[in-house]
Motif scaffolding. Structure first.
Motif, PDB file in Angstrom:
ATOM      1  N   ALA A  65       0.835  -1.195   0.000  1.00 12.62           N
ATOM      2  CA  ALA A  65       0.000   0.000   0.000  1.00 12.62           C
ATOM      3  C   ALA A  65       0.875   1.253   0.000  1.00 12.62           C
ATOM      4  O   ALA A  65       0.618   2.220  -0.735  1.00 12.62           O
ATOM      5  CB  ALA A  65      -0.918  -0.004   1.224  1.00 12.62           C
ATOM      6  N   ALA A  66       1.940   1.227   0.808  1.00 14.41           N
ATOM      7  CA  ALA A  66       2.827   2.377   0.868  1.00 14.41           C
ATOM      8  C   ALA A  66       3.528   2.567  -0.464  1.00 14.41           C
ATOM      9  O   ALA A  66       3.682   3.697  -0.960  1.00 14.41           O
ATOM     10  CB  ALA A  66       3.852   2.194   1.983  1.00 14.41           C
ATOM     11  N   LEU A  67       3.969   1.439  -1.063  1.00  9.85           N
ATOM     12  CA  LEU A  67       4.640   1.536  -2.370  1.00  9.85           C
ATOM     13  C   LEU A  67       3.690   2.087  -3.431  1.00  9.85           C
ATOM     14  O   LEU A  67       4.063   2.900  -4.272  1.00  9.85           O
ATOM     15  CB  LEU A  67       5.170   0.162  -2.794  1.00  9.85           C
ATOM     16  CG  LEU A  67       6.375  -0.352  -1.985  1.00  9.85           C
ATOM     17  CD1 LEU A  67       6.666  -1.805  -2.344  1.00  9.85           C
ATOM     18  CD2 LEU A  67       7.603   0.516  -2.241  1.00  9.85           C
ATOM     19  N   GLN A  68       2.468   1.598  -3.380  1.00 11.20           N
ATOM     20  CA  GLN A  68       1.424   2.066  -4.300  1.00 11.20           C
ATOM     21  C   GLN A  68       1.283   3.587  -4.192  1.00 11.20           C
ATOM     22  O   GLN A  68       1.210   4.311  -5.178  1.00 11.20           O
ATOM     23  CB  GLN A  68       0.107   1.379  -3.918  1.00 11.20           C
ATOM     24  CG  GLN A  68      -1.136   1.978  -4.533  1.00 11.20           C
ATOM     25  CD  GLN A  68      -1.481   1.311  -5.864  1.00 11.20           C
ATOM     26  OE1 GLN A  68      -1.192   0.123  -6.050  1.00 11.20           O
ATOM     27  NE2 GLN A  68      -2.072   2.074  -6.770  1.00 11.20           N
ATOM     28  N   TYR A  69       1.299   4.056  -2.949  1.00 12.44           N
ATOM     29  CA  TYR A  69       1.148   5.476  -2.673  1.00 12.44           C
ATOM     30  C   TYR A  69       2.317   6.267  -3.261  1.00 12.44           C
ATOM     31  O   TYR A  69       2.146   7.306  -3.904  1.00 12.44           O
ATOM     32  CB  TYR A  69       1.086   5.664  -1.157  1.00 12.44           C
ATOM     33  CG  TYR A  69       0.632   7.036  -0.727  1.00 12.44           C
ATOM     34  CD1 TYR A  69      -0.667   7.481  -0.999  1.00 12.44           C
ATOM     35  CD2 TYR A  69       1.502   7.888  -0.038  1.00 12.44           C
ATOM     36  CE1 TYR A  69      -1.073   8.734  -0.597  1.00 12.44           C
ATOM     37  CE2 TYR A  69       1.100   9.141   0.348  1.00 12.44           C
ATOM     38  CZ  TYR A  69      -0.192   9.576   0.072  1.00 12.44           C
ATOM     39  OH  TYR A  69      -0.594  10.810   0.456  1.00 12.44           O
ATOM     40  N   GLU A  70       3.527   5.732  -3.065  1.00 14.51           N
ATOM     41  CA  GLU A  70       4.720   6.360  -3.647  1.00 14.51           C
ATOM     42  C   GLU A  70       4.614   6.386  -5.170  1.00 14.51           C
ATOM     43  O   GLU A  70       4.869   7.398  -5.810  1.00 14.51           O
ATOM     44  CB  GLU A  70       5.980   5.573  -3.240  1.00 14.51           C
ATOM     45  CG  GLU A  70       6.405   5.758  -1.802  1.00 14.51           C
ATOM     46  CD  GLU A  70       6.832   7.180  -1.490  1.00 14.51           C
ATOM     47  OE1 GLU A  70       7.834   7.635  -2.086  1.00 14.51           O
ATOM     48  OE2 GLU A  70       6.154   7.849  -0.686  1.00 14.51           O
ATOM     49  N   ALA A  71       4.222   5.235  -5.731  1.00 17.08           N
ATOM     50  CA  ALA A  71       4.179   5.107  -7.195  1.00 17.08           C
ATOM     51  C   ALA A  71       3.244   6.129  -7.812  1.00 17.08           C
ATOM     52  O   ALA A  71       3.614   6.833  -8.771  1.00 17.08           O
ATOM     53  CB  ALA A  71       3.752   3.684  -7.590  1.00 17.08           C
ATOM     54  N   THR A  72       2.054   6.279  -7.271  1.00 17.05           N
ATOM     55  CA  THR A  72       1.120   7.252  -7.864  1.00 17.05           C
ATOM     56  C   THR A  72       1.635   8.676  -7.663  1.00 17.05           C
ATOM     57  O   THR A  72       1.462   9.532  -8.530  1.00 17.05           O
ATOM     58  CB  THR A  72      -0.284   7.131  -7.244  1.00 17.05           C
ATOM     59  OG1 THR A  72      -0.147   6.880  -5.854  1.00 17.05           O
ATOM     60  CG2 THR A  72      -1.083   6.030  -7.860  1.00 17.05           C
ATOM     61  N   GLY A  73       2.290   8.898  -6.527  1.00 17.86           N
ATOM     62  CA  GLY A  73       2.839  10.240  -6.287  1.00 17.86           C
ATOM     63  C   GLY A  73       3.852  10.624  -7.356  1.00 17.86           C
ATOM     64  O   GLY A  73       3.808  11.716  -7.920  1.00 17.86           O
ATOM     65  N   PHE A  74       4.774   9.713  -7.651  1.00 11.40           N
ATOM     66  CA  PHE A  74       5.775   9.985  -8.688  1.00 11.40           C
ATOM     67  C   PHE A  74       5.127  10.175 -10.050  1.00 11.40           C
ATOM     68  O   PHE A  74       5.480  11.083 -10.806  1.00 11.40           O
ATOM     69  CB  PHE A  74       6.789   8.839  -8.752  1.00 11.40           C
ATOM     70  CG  PHE A  74       7.855   8.908  -7.694  1.00 11.40           C
ATOM     71  CD1 PHE A  74       8.707  10.008  -7.642  1.00 11.40           C
ATOM     72  CD2 PHE A  74       8.012   7.901  -6.765  1.00 11.40           C
ATOM     73  CE1 PHE A  74       9.703  10.085  -6.671  1.00 11.40           C
ATOM     74  CE2 PHE A  74       9.008   7.962  -5.793  1.00 11.40           C
ATOM     75  CZ  PHE A  74       9.859   9.069  -5.752  1.00 11.40           C
ATOM     76  N   ALA A  75       4.189   9.266 -10.359  1.00 11.40           N
ATOM     77  CA  ALA A  75       3.559   9.327 -11.682  1.00 11.40           C
ATOM     78  C   ALA A  75       2.858  10.662 -11.867  1.00 11.40           C
ATOM     79  O   ALA A  75       2.967  11.304 -12.922  1.00 11.40           O
ATOM     80  CB  ALA A  75       2.570   8.175 -11.844  1.00 11.40           C
ATOM     81  N   ARG A  76       2.186  11.126 -10.813  1.00 13.56           N
ATOM     82  CA  ARG A  76       1.458  12.382 -10.940  1.00 13.56           C
ATOM     83  C   ARG A  76       2.432  13.535 -11.174  1.00 13.56           C
ATOM     84  O   ARG A  76       2.239  14.361 -12.059  1.00 13.56           O
ATOM     85  CB  ARG A  76       0.618  12.633  -9.685  1.00 13.56           C
ATOM     86  CG  ARG A  76      -0.482  13.629  -9.923  1.00 13.56           C
ATOM     87  CD  ARG A  76      -1.314  13.882  -8.672  1.00 13.56           C
ATOM     88  NE  ARG A  76      -1.842  12.666  -8.067  1.00 13.56           N
ATOM     89  CZ  ARG A  76      -1.557  12.254  -6.825  1.00 13.56           C
ATOM     90  NH1 ARG A  76      -0.744  12.980  -6.070  1.00 13.56           N
ATOM     91  NH2 ARG A  76      -2.086  11.161  -6.334  1.00 13.56           N
ATOM     92  N   ALA A  77       3.496  13.572 -10.374  1.00 13.86           N
ATOM     93  CA  ALA A  77       4.480  14.656 -10.524  1.00 13.86           C
ATOM     94  C   ALA A  77       5.074  14.641 -11.921  1.00 13.86           C
ATOM     95  O   ALA A  77       5.233  15.683 -12.570  1.00 13.86           O
ATOM     96  CB  ALA A  77       5.583  14.501  -9.485  1.00 13.86           C
ATOM     97  N   MET A  78       5.387  13.454 -12.412  1.00 10.46           N
ATOM     98  CA  MET A  78       6.027  13.338 -13.714  1.00 10.46           C
ATOM     99  C   MET A  78       5.097  13.782 -14.839  1.00 10.46           C
ATOM    100  O   MET A  78       5.489  14.565 -15.717  1.00 10.46           O
ATOM    101  CB  MET A  78       6.467  11.884 -13.947  1.00 10.46           C
ATOM    102  CG  MET A  78       7.066  11.615 -15.303  1.00 10.46           C
ATOM    103  SD  MET A  78       7.732   9.954 -15.427  1.00 10.46           S
ATOM    104  CE  MET A  78       6.262   9.006 -15.769  1.00 10.46           C
ATOM    105  N   HIS A  79       3.877  13.320 -14.820  1.00 11.66           N
ATOM    106  CA  HIS A  79       2.971  13.686 -15.918  1.00 11.66           C
ATOM    107  C   HIS A  79       2.493  15.129 -15.802  1.00 11.66           C
ATOM    108  O   HIS A  79       2.124  15.738 -16.804  1.00 11.66           O
ATOM    109  CB  HIS A  79       1.805  12.698 -15.995  1.00 11.66           C
ATOM    110  CG  HIS A  79       2.224  11.365 -16.546  1.00 11.66           C
ATOM    111  ND1 HIS A  79       2.543  11.191 -17.872  1.00 11.66           N
ATOM    112  CD2 HIS A  79       2.417  10.161 -15.941  1.00 11.66           C
ATOM    113  CE1 HIS A  79       2.908   9.926 -18.075  1.00 11.66           C
ATOM    114  NE2 HIS A  79       2.831   9.278 -16.901  1.00 11.66           N
ATOM    115  N   ASP A  80       2.499  15.675 -14.575  1.00 14.37           N
ATOM    116  CA  ASP A  80       2.158  17.086 -14.401  1.00 14.37           C
ATOM    117  C   ASP A  80       3.175  17.994 -15.052  1.00 14.37           C
ATOM    118  O   ASP A  80       2.846  19.018 -15.645  1.00 14.37           O
ATOM    119  CB  ASP A  80       2.159  17.438 -12.905  1.00 14.37           C
ATOM    120  CG  ASP A  80       0.770  17.371 -12.319  1.00 14.37           C
ATOM    121  OD1 ASP A  80      -0.134  16.919 -13.037  1.00 14.37           O
ATOM    122  OD2 ASP A  80       0.612  17.762 -11.145  1.00 14.37           O
TER     123      ASP A  80
END
Lengths: 407, 675
Positions: free
Chosen positions: B260-275
Motif C-alpha cells: 500500500a505504501a509503495l502504491q502510494y509512492e508510485a502514484t505520487g511519482f507518476a502524478r508529478a512526472m505527468h504534471d
C-alpha cells in the motif's frame, strides 16, 4: 542651425567631419569642397558639397575659385596642409587680394618660411636644403664642427623634414653618417635643421584684422606622442614673450586674418627659436582639447576670424579669456603598439581607473604584425585625458609611453 | 608640488568625475547633427561602460536614461524600438565579448527600468510593458543575478563580466525579487508545456528558485508559491522523500514499505512526472525497486493508461531489462520517455522490440564514447546515458531540439523518424554509435557520412541530447553532401534533398514561392491556393494529413523582419477548440513559442496543441511558408480560396519577410486596383 545671410558664406577646403559638424551647428552658410569620394556621404546627409580633387595647382585652378565666387562664397578655409595654397589662390580671387596667394606659398615651403622668418628678425636654428645623402652628411659634420665637437665626441643630432608635409610626417632624426643610408632616395629633397636643446611647444593663434584675438600655447610632453592645453604654469610664464614672437610672425608674413599654428623652442636661457608655422588647424586634435577646457569650438573660431563680415564685437564676444577661463587641462596621447606582434586592444587598467582618463579612439588591430616605424610614423589613435592639475596630467601622459595598449 | 596627486590614489571614488564626463559626452552627442553622431557615440559608450563598473553606476545611468536616449545612443539600432526587443536575447548581448554590445544592452535595460518606474514617459513603451520585459530578462538570467562569473565569461569578457551582475543586482532591487520569481515560474511552465527532451536548463532554473527560497537574505514575500510543484517534482515528489533525504536514505525507506505504501509512492511519482514532464532521481530508485517485483506497481509508477499497461505486460522482460540497466537516478528523465513510448504502442511494430534489445547490448565506438564524455562526463555509464536519450526520443518525438546549432534539418529528421518510422531511427543510432558511419542514398548514389567533408555546422555541437550528439554530425554531413550534389541545378535544392533525406513519404511534388535566381517573390497566388488544396481539410476533401511533411518557413522577428529560412514539419491541420482551422507543426528550435511579428504569434499551448506542437491559424501559417511538398499524383487543381483570405495571406507576406522581395512588376500589380 539657422543660417544668418548677413554673415559670411564659407568654403571648407578638405574633408573633416569635425569641421563639417562645427559648420553645421554655426550660424554661417558653408560649403564643403572635397574630393569626389565624399560626395555620396554629403548627398546622403544633406551637406552642401562641391567636388574638387586637390592635386597640384594647375590651369584649372581658377575654375574652382570662380565657381565659389559665383555661388557667393566669401572666403575659403584650408583644413589640411595640402589645401593651404589652394585657399591662398582661391582667397586671392574671392577677396581680390593677389598677395594672399604668395603668402600661402611661403607658408607651404619650410625652407622659404624659415628664410622669411629670418628676414623678419625672428631667431631660427641653422638650416639648409638637402638634395641627396651627401648634402646630409656634409650638414651633419658642419653643424657639429660649429658646436666645437672633436672627432669621436657624440654628435648632436640633426632633423630632416619634408618641405611641404604636415607635422611629423617624414620627420627623421639623424645622429651619425651611417644613419644617412637609411633614408630612401625618394624622400629628397628635404629640409635639414640643427637640433635645438630646449622645450618645444606649439601655438594656436587666431588673428582678426591683423591682431591676435586668442592665443593658446600647447605643451608637448613628448613630441609625436602627447600634448596638452593650456600649457603648464612654467611654460605659461613665457606668455608675454610668446605673444611678442607671434606679433613678429604676423608682421613678417603679413597675416591679416586666420588661424596660424607655429612651433617654437624655448632654450634654457629663455631664448625663443622659431621652428615652423602652418596656416591650418593643428594635428593631434588640439581643437578638441581646446573645446574640452574652454568650451568654444575652434573650427567655429576659425570660421569667425576668416569671415570678412565678422565684426570686432562679435569676435571679442566669442573668445574666452586665455588661461583663466580654462576649466582644467586636457591632453591626448598617441598610441603606438610597443610589441612586434599584437592580437588585441586592451586599455590598461591603470588608465581605465585614472580619474583623468576620458575616452579613446583606438580600434582593435587589423593585422597581427606591427609595421616597423619609419621616421616618426603614424600613431594608431588617440587617448584623451582631462583633469584639474597640469603636472598630474603631464606625468600621466608621460607614463603612457611605458604602457601596452596593444598586446 | 602636486597638490592634487591624491586624485590618483587607488580606490578613490571615480563616479562623480565619470558622471561629469558622461554628461559632457552625452551633451556633445545630443548637439551633434545626425551625420556626426556616430563619431560622438563612442566616448559616451566608453564612459558609460566605466560608470557601470562603479558602485552606484547603474542608479546614475537610470537617472540619466531619458537624456541618453534623447541624445541618440540607441538611434539606428534595434534598441531604438524597445517594443520589439526580445527578452531571451538580452542574456546573449550581456555575455558578449564586445563591450559596446554589453553597454548598449545595459543602457537599454536601465532605460526600461526608468520607464517601468514611470520616471521616463516613453512614446514607444508603456511602464507595464517595460516591467514585464525586465522581469522576463531577470528570470531568464538568474545565474547572472546570483552566480559569480563562470570561467568562460571571465575568459571572454574580463572585467566586462561585472557589468551584467551590477546591472541585475540593481534591477532586482528596484523591481523586487518577488516579481522576478513569479515571472520565472510562468516561463518554466510555458517551456515545460512543450515537453522538451532536454530539461537541464529548466532544472537549473528550478534549482535557482529553490535556492532563493531557502536564502534568508532574499525576501520573496508571497511570491514563488507556484514553484512548489516544480521544486517538489524534482526534489521530493512523494511523502517518503519530500524533505529531499538523498537516494540512499530513500532506498532504505523503500525496503520497509508494504504494498500500500509503495502504491502510494508510485502514484505520487507518476502524478508529478505527468504534471510537469520532469522526473525526480528518487523516481528511478523506486522504479528499480519495483521492477521484477510487481508489474502492477511499475505500471502505476509510470502512470500508464490501459494501452501502456498492455504494452508493458506484453514486453515485460524488455522493460525490466531497460529499467535495470539504464534507468538510474542520473538518467531518471528516461522514465518519462519510457512511459510515453509504452503509451504510443510502438512496441507492437515488429522491429522495435528486437531493435531495443540490440540497443541494450550495443558496443559504443571510441569516438562515440569520447563524444558522450565531452558532453556528460563519465559519472554515468555511456550506454545508459544513450538509452535514456533513446527512450526520450521514442516517447517524445516532438520534444527534440536542435540546441544552439544550425542543424534544424537533422533535428527535424530525427523527430520525423521517431514519429513515423521509429525502427529506422534505432537503426541510425546503432550505425552512428557503433560504426561511426551512416550511409544514405541520393538518387541512387551512395553517400557515407565518413567520406563527406563538412556539413552546415562549423563545429561539433555539444548542447544536445545523447542521441542527437552522436547522430546529428553524421546527418549534417550527409545533408551537406546532398546539397553539394545539387550544385548547378536550377531551383531550390530542397526539392530533391528532402524526400531522399527524410523518407519516402515526403511528397516528391515541390512548391516554392521565391524565385531562387532573383530572390523575388514568385507567383504567390498559385502557391497559396496550391497549399490550401493540399493541406486545408476544407479544400482537400477533408483528408487529414497522413505523414508529417517537411516544410520551409521564412522566420521573421517580432517586428516582422526577415531573419532566415528555417526547417519545420507540418503535422496536421485541424480546427482548434474555438473552431478555427490551424496548422499544427513541429519546430526543431528549442522553444516553439515565438513572436513572428504583425500579430503572428506561434502558440504552443491552449489552442488544441499536443505536447511539443506549435500552431498558427491556417492563413497566418501560410503567410510565413515558403516551401512545401505535396504528392504529385494527387490534387492537380488549385483551391478556390476566397479572395479575402487570399489577399490577407498575400498582404501578410508582403508586409513581413516579403517586403524586400517584391518583384518589380509585383509591386505595381499590388498597387493597382482590383481587376
Amino acid at each position: 542651425m539657422t543660417k544668418d545671410p548677413n554673415k559670411g558664406y564659407i568654403a571648407l577646403l578638405g574633408w573633416s567631419l569635425n569641421a563639417v559638424e562645427a559648420a553645421e551647428t554655426f550660424d554661417r552658410r558653408y560649403i564643403v569642397v572635397a574630393p569626389d569620394w565624399a560626395e555620396e556621404y554629403c548627398q546622403q546627409h544633406n551637406i552642401p558639397y562641391l567636388s574638387w580633387n586637390f592635386e597640384r595647382l594647375n590651369d584649372r585652378s581658377m575654375e574652382i575659385a570662380e565657381t565659389l565666387k559665383e555661388k557667393g562664397v566669401d572666403v575659403a578655409i584650408p583644413l589640411f596642409e595640402e589645401t593651404v595654397e589652394w585657399a591662398g589662390a582661391i582667397n586671392s580671387v574671392l577677396l581680390d587680394n593677389p598677395r594672399l596667394y604668395g603668402q600661402s606659398l611661403l607658408l607651404r615651403d619650410k625652407a622659404l618660411m624659415k628664410r622669411r622668418a629670418q628676414l623678419g628678425g625672428i631667431r631660427v636654428g641653422i638650416f639648409e636644403e638637402a638634395h641627396d645623402k651627401e648634402d646630409v652628411v656634409r650638414f651633419l659634420k658642419r653643424v657639429n664642427q660649429t658646436l666645437l665637437k672633436l672627432d669621436g665626441d657624440p654628435n648632436d643630432p640633426i632633423h630632416l623634414k619634408a618641405f611641404d608635409k604636415a607635422g611629423c610626417l617624414g620627420h627623421r632624426v639623424i645622429r651619425t653618417p651611417d644613419e644617412v643610408d637609411t633614408i630612401p632616395d625618394e624622400e629628397f629633397p628635404v629640409l635639414m635643421e640643427s637640433h635645438l636643446d630646449g622645450w618645444e611647444f606649439a601655438v594656436e593663434a587666431w588673428i582678426h584684422n591683423g591682431k591676435i584675438v586668442f592665443l593658446n600655447v600647447s605643451e608637448y610632453v613628448t613630441l609625436g606622442y602627447s600634448v596638452f592645453v593650456p600649457a603648464s604654469p612654467e611654460l605659461e610664464k613665457y606668455r608675454a614673450q610668446i605673444h611678442a614672437q607671434i606679433e613678429k610672425l604676423i608682421k613678417a608674413f603679413d597675416i591679416e586674418f586666420g588661424l596660424i599654428h607655429p612651433e617654437y623652442f624655448v632654450t634654457s636661457d629663455g631664448e625663443m627659436y622659431f621652428g615652423e608655422v602652418a596656416y591650418r588647424p593643428p594635428g593631434f586634435k588640439v581643437f578638441e582639447l581646446l573645446e574640452r577646457v574652454y568650451g568654444f569650438n575652434a573650427y567655429q573660431a576659425s570660421m569667425l576670424v576668416f569671415d570678412p563680415n565678422s565684426t570686432e564685437e562679435e569676435v571679442k564676444a566669442f573668445f574666452p579669456k586665455e588661461v583663466v577661463d580654462a576649466d582644467g587641462f586636457a591632453g591626448c596621447f598617441g598610441v603606438y603598439p610597443r610589441r612586434r606582434v599584437v592580437s588585441e586592444l586592451r586599455i590598461p587598467e591603470e588608465v581605465e581607473d585614472h580619474p583623468y582618463f576620458e575616452s579613446h579612439e583606438l580600434t582593435p588591430p587589423a593585422e597581427e604584425t606591427v609595421t616597423k616605424r619609419t621616421a616618426f610614423g603614424t600613431h594608431w589613435g588617440l587617448v584623451y585625458f582631462r583633469g584639474e592639475d597640469a603636472h598630474t596630467l603631464r606625468d600621466t601622459l608621460k607614463a603612457q609611453e611605458d604602457l601596452d595598449y596593444y598586446i | 608640488m602636486t597638490p592634487n596627486s591624491n586624485l590618483q590614489s587607488p580606490g578613490a571614488d571615480l563616479l562623480p568625475g565619470l558622471l561629469k564626463k558622461l554628461d559632457n559626452a552625452t551633451q556633445q552627442l545630443g548637439d551633434a547633427p545626425d551625420f556626426a553622431k556616430p563619431a560622438r557615440l563612442q566616448p559616451v559608450m566608453d564612459i558609460a561602460r566605466r560608470v557601470l563598473l562603479q558602485t552606484g553606476g547603474c542608479a546614475a545611468i537610470e537617472d540619466r536614461a531619458e537624456r541618453l536616449e534623447r541624445a541618440g545612443v540607441f538611434a539606428g539600432s534595434d534598441w531604438a524600438q524597445p517594443a520589439i526587443l526580445v527578452p531571451s536575447l538580452s542574456g546573449l548581448s550581456l555575455k558578449s565579448a564586445d563591450a559596446t554590445t554589453v553597454v548598449i544592452e545595459a543602457l537599454s535595460q536601465l532605460r526600461m527600468l526608468a520607464v517601468a518606474k514611470s520616471r521616463y514617459l516613453h512614446e514607444g513603451l508603456s511602464p507595464v510593458a517595460a516591467r514585464h520585459f525586465l522581469t522576463q530578462v531577470l528570470a531568464l538570467n538568474l545565474a547572472l543575478l546570483f552566480g559569480a562569473p563562470s570561467e568562460a565569461e571571465r575568459e571572454t569578457q574580463g572585467r566586462l563580466a561585472q557589468i551584467p551582475r551590477e546591472l541585475f543586482q540593481h534591477l532586482a532591487t528596484r523591481i523586487g525579487f518577488e516579481h522576478i520569481i513569479d515571472e520565472l515560474i510562468n516561463e518554466i511552465w510555458r517551456i515545460l508545456q512543450q515537453r522538451p527532451i532536454q530539461v537541464e536548463p529548466v532544472k537549473q532554473m528550478i534549482t535557482q528558485i529553490s535556492l532563493c527560497q531557502s536564502n534568508p537574505e532574499i525576501d520573496l514575500g508571497t511570491s514563488g508559491q507556484g514553484a512548489n510543484r516544480l521544486v517538489s517534482a524534482l526534489f521530493g515528489p512523494t511523502q517518503a522523500c519530500h524533505e529531499d533525504p538523498g537516494v540512499d536514505v530513500y532506498q532504505q525507506r523503500l525496503e520497509s514499505m508494504d504494498t500500500a505504501a509503495l502504491q502510494y509512492e508510485a502514484t505520487g511519482f507518476a502524478r508529478a512526472m505527468h504534471d510537469t514532464g520532469l522526473v525526480s532521481p528518487y523516481h528511478a530508485v523506486l522504479l528499480n525497486h519495483l521492477a521484477g517485483q510487481s508489474d502492477q506497481l511499475v505500471a502505476e509508477a509510470l502512470g500508464l493508461s490501459a494501452t501502456g499497461r498492455d504494452c508493458l505486460l506484453c514486453f515485460h522482460d524488455l522493460i525490466q531489462a531497460i529499467i535495470e540497466s539504464s534507468l538510474m537516478p542520473t538518467t531518471a528523465q528516461g522514465i518519462y520517455g519510457l512511459a510515453l513510448m509504452l503509451e504510443r504502442g510502438i512496441l507492437y511494430q515488429p522491429p522495435i522490440a528486437p531493435a531495443l534489445w540490440r540497443q541494450l547490448g550495443l558496443t559504443l565506438s571510441d569516438w562515440s564514447q569520447a563524444r558522450l564524455f565531452a558532453a556528460f562526463g563519465d559519472s554515468v555509464p555511456y550506454r545508459a546515458k544513450l538509452m535514456e536519450s533513446v527512450l526520450s526520443m521514442l516517447g517524445q518525438p516532438l520534444g527534440i531540439g536542435q540546441g544552439n546549432n544550425p542543424t534544424c534539418q537533422s533535428a527535424r529528421a530525427l523527430s520525423m523518424w521517431s514519429y513515423n518510422d521509429p525502427d529506422y531511427l534505432l537503426q541510425m543510432v546503432t550505425w552512428a554509435a557503433r560504426d561511426d558511419e551512416i550511409v544514405m542514398h541520393f538518387e541512387g548514389q551512395r553517400i557515407s557520412s565518413k567520406e563527406c567533408v563538412a556539413g552546415v555546422a562549423q563545429t561539433l555541437p555539444l548542447d544536445l541530447d545523447a542521441v542527437s550528439l552522436l547522430v546529428v554530425p553524421h546527418l549534417d554531413r550527409i545533408y551537406g553532401e546532398m546539397g553539394r550534389q545539387c550544385i548547378g541545378r536550377e531551383g531550390d535544392p530542397h526539392q530533391w534533398i528532402n524526400p531522399e533525406f527524410h523518407g519516402w513519404w515526403t511528397g516528391r511534388g515541390f512548391r516554392i514561392n521565391v524565385d531562387v535566381a532573383t530572390g523575388h517573390l514568385d507567383d504567390l497566388d498559385a502557391f497559396v491556393r496550391h497549399f490550401y488544396a493540399s493541406y486545408h481539410p476544407g479544400y482537400n476533401g477533408n483528408q487529414p494529413l497522413i505523414h508529417p511533411q517537411p516544410a520551409g518557413i521564412a522566420i521573421t522577428d517580432s517586428a516582422a523582419r526577415f531573419i532566415g529560412w528555417h526547417a519545420i514539419s507540418i503535422l496536421r491541420a485541424a480546427t482548434d477548440p474555438n473552431g478555427e482551422m490551424r496548422i499544427y507543426f513541429y519546430n526543431p528550435n528549442n522553444d516553439g513559442g515565438q513572436d513572428w511579428g504583425n500579430d503572428v504569434k506561434v502558440s504552443t499551448a491552449g489552442n488544441g496543441e499536443r505536447f511539443g506542437e506549435s500552431s498558427l491559424p491556417f492563413a497566418q501559417f501560410a503567410s510565413r511558408l515558403y516551401i512545401f511538398h505535396y504528392d504529385p499524383l494527387e490534387h492537380g487543381k488549385l483551391a478556390n480560396v476566397t479572395q479575402d483570405e487570399l489577399s490577407e495571406v498575400i498582404s501578410m507576406i508582403e508586409n513581413s519577410w516579403g517586403a524586400t522581395r517584391l518583384p518589380p512588376t509585383g509591386a505595381q500589380a499590388s498597387q493597382s486596383p482590383t481587376l
